[in-house]
Design an enzyme around this catalytic site. Sequence first.
Site, PDB file in Angstrom:
ATOM      1  CG  LEU A  34      -2.062  -1.036   1.178  1.00  0.00           C
ATOM      2  CD1 LEU A  34      -2.600  -1.341   2.568  1.00  0.00           C
ATOM      3  CD2 LEU A  34      -3.187  -0.537   0.280  1.00  0.00           C
ATOM      4  CG  ASP A  39      14.584   0.126  10.710  1.00  0.00           C
ATOM      5  OD1 ASP A  39      13.465   0.171  11.265  1.00  0.00           O
ATOM      6  OD2 ASP A  39      15.352  -0.840  10.822  1.00  0.00           O
ATOM      7  CG  ASN A  74       2.099   2.357   4.328  1.00  0.00           C
ATOM      8  OD1 ASN A  74       0.948   1.947   4.150  1.00  0.00           O
ATOM      9  ND2 ASN A  74       3.162   1.649   3.931  1.00  0.00           N
ATOM     10  CE1 TYR A 110      -1.386  -4.566  11.453  1.00  0.00           C
ATOM     11  CE2 TYR A 110      -3.710  -5.193  11.558  1.00  0.00           C
ATOM     12  CZ  TYR A 110      -2.680  -4.484  10.956  1.00  0.00           C
ATOM     13  OH  TYR A 110      -2.946  -3.689   9.866  1.00  0.00           O
ATOM     14  CE  LYS A 115      -1.637  -0.970  11.672  1.00  0.00           C
ATOM     15  NZ  LYS A 115      -0.862   0.076  10.980  1.00  0.00           N
ATOM     16  CB  THR A 169      -0.334  -6.133   0.658  1.00  0.00           C
ATOM     17  OG1 THR A 169      -0.672  -6.473   2.011  1.00  0.00           O
ATOM     18  CG2 THR A 169      -1.140  -4.926   0.209  1.00  0.00           C
TER      19      THR A 169
HETATM   20  N1  LIG Z   1      -3.223  -5.008   3.539  1.00  0.00           N
HETATM   21  C1  LIG Z   1      -4.284  -4.880   4.334  1.00  0.00           C
HETATM   22  O1  LIG Z   1      -5.295  -5.586   4.217  1.00  0.00           O
HETATM   23  C2  LIG Z   1      -4.290  -3.811   5.404  1.00  0.00           C
HETATM   24  C3  LIG Z   1      -5.498  -3.584   6.087  1.00  0.00           C
HETATM   25  C4  LIG Z   1      -5.536  -2.609   7.069  1.00  0.00           C
HETATM   26  C5  LIG Z   1      -4.390  -1.880   7.345  1.00  0.00           C
HETATM   27  N2  LIG Z   1      -3.235  -2.114   6.656  1.00  0.00           N
HETATM   28  C6  LIG Z   1      -2.079  -1.283   6.969  1.00  0.00           C
HETATM   29  O2  LIG Z   1      -1.557  -0.737   5.771  1.00  0.00           O
HETATM   30  C7  LIG Z   1      -0.155  -0.492   5.912  1.00  0.00           C
HETATM   31  C8  LIG Z   1       0.608  -1.126   4.772  1.00  0.00           C
HETATM   32  O3  LIG Z   1       0.364  -2.522   4.807  1.00  0.00           O
HETATM   33  P1  LIG Z   1       0.643  -3.489   3.565  1.00  0.00           P
HETATM   34  O4  LIG Z   1      -0.517  -4.396   3.494  1.00  0.00           O
HETATM   35  O5  LIG Z   1       1.049  -2.715   2.365  1.00  0.00           O
HETATM   36  O6  LIG Z   1       1.881  -4.334   4.139  1.00  0.00           O
HETATM   37  P2  LIG Z   1       3.215  -4.877   3.446  1.00  0.00           P
HETATM   38  O7  LIG Z   1       3.001  -5.177   2.007  1.00  0.00           O
HETATM   39  O8  LIG Z   1       3.696  -5.943   4.357  1.00  0.00           O
HETATM   40  O9  LIG Z   1       4.201  -3.614   3.538  1.00  0.00           O
HETATM   41  C9  LIG Z   1       4.644  -3.156   4.771  1.00  0.00           C
HETATM   42  C10 LIG Z   1       5.738  -2.152   4.538  1.00  0.00           C
HETATM   43  O10 LIG Z   1       6.205  -1.709   5.826  1.00  0.00           O
HETATM   44  C11 LIG Z   1       7.622  -1.815   5.815  1.00  0.00           C
HETATM   45  N3  LIG Z   1       8.191  -1.915   7.154  1.00  0.00           N
HETATM   46  C12 LIG Z   1       8.018  -2.871   8.093  1.00  0.00           C
HETATM   47  N4  LIG Z   1       8.779  -2.617   9.169  1.00  0.00           N
HETATM   48  C13 LIG Z   1       9.448  -1.463   8.901  1.00  0.00           C
HETATM   49  C14 LIG Z   1      10.387  -0.683   9.603  1.00  0.00           C
HETATM   50  N5  LIG Z   1      10.856  -1.047  10.803  1.00  0.00           N
HETATM   51  N6  LIG Z   1      10.843   0.465   9.045  1.00  0.00           N
HETATM   52  C15 LIG Z   1      10.405   0.835   7.821  1.00  0.00           C
HETATM   53  N7  LIG Z   1       9.545   0.125   7.086  1.00  0.00           N
HETATM   54  C16 LIG Z   1       9.076  -1.013   7.623  1.00  0.00           C
HETATM   55  C17 LIG Z   1       7.913  -3.019   4.961  1.00  0.00           C
HETATM   56  O11 LIG Z   1       9.276  -3.035   4.558  1.00  0.00           O
HETATM   57  P3  LIG Z   1      10.029  -4.403   4.116  1.00  0.00           P
HETATM   58  O12 LIG Z   1       9.647  -4.663   2.697  1.00  0.00           O
HETATM   59  O13 LIG Z   1      11.469  -4.058   4.302  1.00  0.00           O
HETATM   60  O14 LIG Z   1       9.541  -5.488   5.041  1.00  0.00           O
HETATM   61  C18 LIG Z   1       6.944  -2.759   3.811  1.00  0.00           C
HETATM   62  O15 LIG Z   1       7.489  -1.803   2.930  1.00  0.00           O
HETATM   63  C19 LIG Z   1       0.214  -1.031   7.289  1.00  0.00           C
HETATM   64  O16 LIG Z   1       0.180   0.013   8.227  1.00  0.00           O
HETATM   65  C20 LIG Z   1      -0.889  -2.025   7.571  1.00  0.00           C
HETATM   66  O17 LIG Z   1      -1.069  -2.257   8.958  1.00  0.00           O
HETATM   67  C21 LIG Z   1      -3.154  -3.064   5.696  1.00  0.00           C
END
Ligand SMILES: NC(=O)c1ccc[n+]([C@@H]2O[C@H](COP(=O)([O-])OP(=O)(O)OC[C@H]3O[C@@H](n4cnc5c(N)ncnc54)[C@H](OP(=O)(O)O)[C@@H]3O)[C@@H](O)[C@H]2O)c1
Length: 254
Positions: free
Chosen positions: A36, A76, A103, A180, A184, A213
């Site tokens: 995202l 980070d 994010n 988690y 949140k 994702t």
């Molecule tokens: N997907 C869903 O259904 C959903 C629903 C509700 C909320 N969300 C929220 O949306 C946001 C994005 O989620 P996503 O689904 O896109 O997840 P994702 O594909 O797992 O991406 C997460 C991102 O966060 C990065 N990250 C993790 N730890 C980090 C750190 N210590 N410092 C910097 N970056 C870090 C990861 O980097 P690496 O690649 O290096 O691991 C990756 O770029 C999150 O806040 C998640 O909680 C997602």
Amino acid sequence: MTTATPPPSPPEPTTRATDHSPGARVALVTGANKGLGRETVRRLLAAGLDVYLASRDAERGRVAAGELGARALQLDITDDASVTAAAEQVRREVGHLDVLVNNAAVVGALDRTTEQVDAEDLRVVHETNVLGLVRVTHAFLPLLQTSPAGVVVNVSSGMGSLGRTSDPTAMESRWPSLAYASSKAAVNMLTVQYAKAFPTLRINAVDPGLTATDATGGMGKDITEGVQAAVAMALIGADGPTATFTDSDGPVPW
Ligand SMILES: NC(=O)c1ccc[n+]([C@@H]2O[C@H](COP(=O)([O-])OP(=O)(O)OC[C@H]3O[C@@H](n4cnc5c(N)ncnc54)[C@H](OP(=O)(O)O)[C@@H]3O)[C@@H](O)[C@H]2O)c1
């Protein structure tokens, strides 16, 4: 604090941004090398913003930023030195920040029951999702406060909604998620507290909704839909809402 009325979604991008006009609003998206975050960067670039694509892995960030035409920034969110250096780089290069999208997050071990989750499991998830968000927000506040219309978007989750997780008819109530979901819920409270403390900024939480994702193993809606609420909130002006929690359909219960 104003009522949570989601602003209209901006149009889908049709072009790739490769250069930045002087005076463009400057945005930073954490955890943006994939998922995202990456899509949010793409949409903000298409809306004409000058965007920092922040990534904890410098090389993954450089590749993604190169593909999209964004500025790469190593960040980070669990590392004080990395966050401080990133804020200093933005200060040096552009001198201010208009939009911060918090994010980056981790989901933690999803194969554990509530009984199996211990304090260490919680610590790992809260270290990133809660303390990391505070660390980044704190470091970039001085740059946001120099903007005429500073905006912070905290990417939360319906799993952090006490209203939804306690509503048996809501999808979010079906999944146990000690680490988690509690992280949140904390993000939601941080949003309200920051919004009260900094009334000149617009600080809101958004729920992407279940989106395909890596975090969900590919389950959920298309990523272009998942970013709607975050992008809409990132593009609000000084007269936009603050201290709200919305998804693409409107207000989400806290
Ligand atoms: N997907 C869903 O259904 C959903 C629903 C509700 C909320 N969300 C929220 O949306 C946001 C994005 O989620 P996503 O689904 O896109 O997840 P994702 O594909 O797992 O991406 C997460 C991102 O966060 C990065 N990250 C993790 N730890 C980090 C750190 N210590 N410092 C910097 N970056 C870090 C990861 O980097 P690496 O690649 O290096 O691991 C990756 O770029 C999150 O806040 C998640 O909680 C997602």
